[in-house]
Design a protein around this motif. Structure first.
Motif, PDB file in Angstrom:
ATOM      1  N   UNK A 108       0.830  -1.204   0.000  1.00  0.00           N
ATOM      2  CA  UNK A 108       0.000   0.000   0.000  1.00  0.00           C
ATOM      3  C   UNK A 108       0.861   1.248   0.000  1.00  0.00           C
ATOM      4  N   UNK A 109       1.998   1.208   0.742  1.00  0.00           N
ATOM      5  CA  UNK A 109       2.883   2.372   0.793  1.00  0.00           C
ATOM      6  C   UNK A 109       3.459   2.693  -0.577  1.00  0.00           C
ATOM      7  N   UNK A 110       3.538   1.693  -1.432  1.00  0.00           N
ATOM      8  CA  UNK A 110       4.147   1.916  -2.728  1.00  0.00           C
ATOM      9  C   UNK A 110       3.162   2.464  -3.750  1.00  0.00           C
ATOM     10  N   UNK A 132       1.623  17.008   1.304  1.00  0.00           N
ATOM     11  CA  UNK A 132       3.013  16.909   1.736  1.00  0.00           C
ATOM     12  C   UNK A 132       3.106  16.144   3.057  1.00  0.00           C
ATOM     13  N   UNK A 133       2.081  16.262   3.892  1.00  0.00           N
ATOM     14  CA  UNK A 133       2.041  15.494   5.136  1.00  0.00           C
ATOM     15  C   UNK A 133       1.986  14.000   4.856  1.00  0.00           C
ATOM     16  N   UNK A 134       1.212  13.626   3.824  1.00  0.00           N
ATOM     17  CA  UNK A 134       1.148  12.216   3.424  1.00  0.00           C
ATOM     18  C   UNK A 134       2.527  11.714   2.989  1.00  0.00           C
ATOM     19  N   UNK A 135       3.259  12.580   2.280  1.00  0.00           N
ATOM     20  CA  UNK A 135       4.597  12.197   1.840  1.00  0.00           C
ATOM     21  C   UNK A 135       5.560  12.099   3.012  1.00  0.00           C
ATOM     22  N   UNK A 148      10.874  11.405  -4.881  1.00  0.00           N
ATOM     23  CA  UNK A 148      10.441  11.573  -6.271  1.00  0.00           C
ATOM     24  C   UNK A 148       9.061  12.188  -6.370  1.00  0.00           C
ATOM     25  N   UNK A 149       8.149  11.785  -5.499  1.00  0.00           N
ATOM     26  CA  UNK A 149       6.782  12.307  -5.545  1.00  0.00           C
ATOM     27  C   UNK A 149       6.731  13.754  -5.067  1.00  0.00           C
ATOM     28  N   UNK A 150       7.603  14.139  -4.135  1.00  0.00           N
ATOM     29  CA  UNK A 150       7.656  15.535  -3.696  1.00  0.00           C
ATOM     30  C   UNK A 150       8.118  16.427  -4.839  1.00  0.00           C
ATOM     31  N   UNK A 247      13.847  17.015   1.628  1.00  0.00           N
ATOM     32  CA  UNK A 247      13.312  17.331   0.298  1.00  0.00           C
ATOM     33  C   UNK A 247      11.854  17.766   0.377  1.00  0.00           C
ATOM     34  N   UNK A 248      11.054  17.052   1.167  1.00  0.00           N
ATOM     35  CA  UNK A 248       9.623  17.364   1.273  1.00  0.00           C
ATOM     36  C   UNK A 248       9.411  18.701   1.974  1.00  0.00           C
TER      37      UNK A 248
END
Length: 269
Positions: A108-110, A132-135, A148-150, A247-248
């Motif tokens: 799920x994390x992926x 951003x909190x989710x990241x 990468x997602x940030x 990074x985030x």
């Protein structure tokens, strides 16, 4: 990231006195080669000990990928009667359930970062902060992916800003080019003609912040995700969560500053 207890659970379940399910040495080598691109059978070690060596010396990503395949084999190919007998052992049953729980969480994390495109285009700081909190939460277990997602989220928001400003861009434009366009259109390009020393210094700070997510994503790419790589290659390593959080956090600070500058100079007039 997998903790010591989770790795021990996998080792205890699959190392059955040196055996791994019903695999022969050759079949175990072929299975690992076909599923993760690496032969994890170590000469002079049993299959079970080879599996333990693999768990001890590889990245979480490649471990999860291989264990996912082992569980799929156990559920769908391993003889039903032998599976039932194996799980009659209370300890094996407990370990198996725990492995399933671990995989559910890790798989799920992926998953990709999902967001509402329309809400994102509104540039609502609370909504962006929640993303951003989710990241940040993901960074503890999937730091490479979170970085990468940030970077991707930051780039998407900057493109939304350019659209609001009526500035064209190409889908082929890289992160730095998009960032420079937004910065220049908002009058944040550092130069000697700035109206005040504060503006000049702020622009320089912004430039530094804007490069954190970009450079972190480059570092992330050099480390890779760990798939199909041996344990001695760079791609099998995972960046520490603190790098992802840097990074985030920098991405969120940069985004908020750009949005507030846009609102101050274009919407609040």
């Amino acid at each position: 990231m997998l903790d010591t207890s989770e790795k021990e659970t996998m080792k205890k379940f699959f190392n059955d006195g040196g055996n791994v399910l019903d695999f022969s040495n050759d079949r175990f080598s072929s299975f690992s080669l076909s599923t993760i691109g690496v032969d994890i059978k170590v000469p002079n070690l049993s299959k079970g000990k080879s599996f333990e060596n693999f768990i001890n010396n590889n990245s979480d990503d490649i471990i999860i990928k291989f264990v996912n395949n082992l569980v799929d084999y156990f559920d769908n190919i391993y003889p039903i009667k032998e599976k039932e007998d194996y799980l009659l052992n209370i300890e094996n049953e407990r370990l198996y359930k725990r492995i399933k729980e671990i995989l559910d969480i890790e798989n799920n994390e992926k998953s990709p970062l999902f967001y509402n495109e329309e809400k994102l285009k509104e540039l609502n700081p609370d909504y962006i902060g929640n993303l951003m909190g989710d990241l940040m939460n993901k960074s503890n277990k999937r730091p490479n992916e979170a970085i990468g997602q940030a970077k991707d989220l930051t780039e998407t928001i900057m493109k939304d800003l350019l659209e609001k400003l009526g500035i064209e861009y190409s889908d082929k434009d890289k992160f730095n080019k998009i960032f420079n366009k937004v910065r220049d259109e908002l009058g944040l390009k550092p130069n000697k003609e700035k109206n005040s020393e504060i503006d000049s210094i702020s622009a320089k700070i912004l430039g530094g912040l804007g490069q954190v997510a970009y450079n972190m994503s480059i570092l992330r790419n050099q480390y890779g995700s760990g798939h199909s790589k041996g344990n001695k290659q760079d791609g099998s390593r995972v960046l520490p969560p603190r790098y992802a959080k840097l990074a985030i956090g920098s991405s969120l600070t940069t985004i908020n500053f750009l949005i507030e500058t846009y609102e101050n100079r274009f919407e609040n007039k």
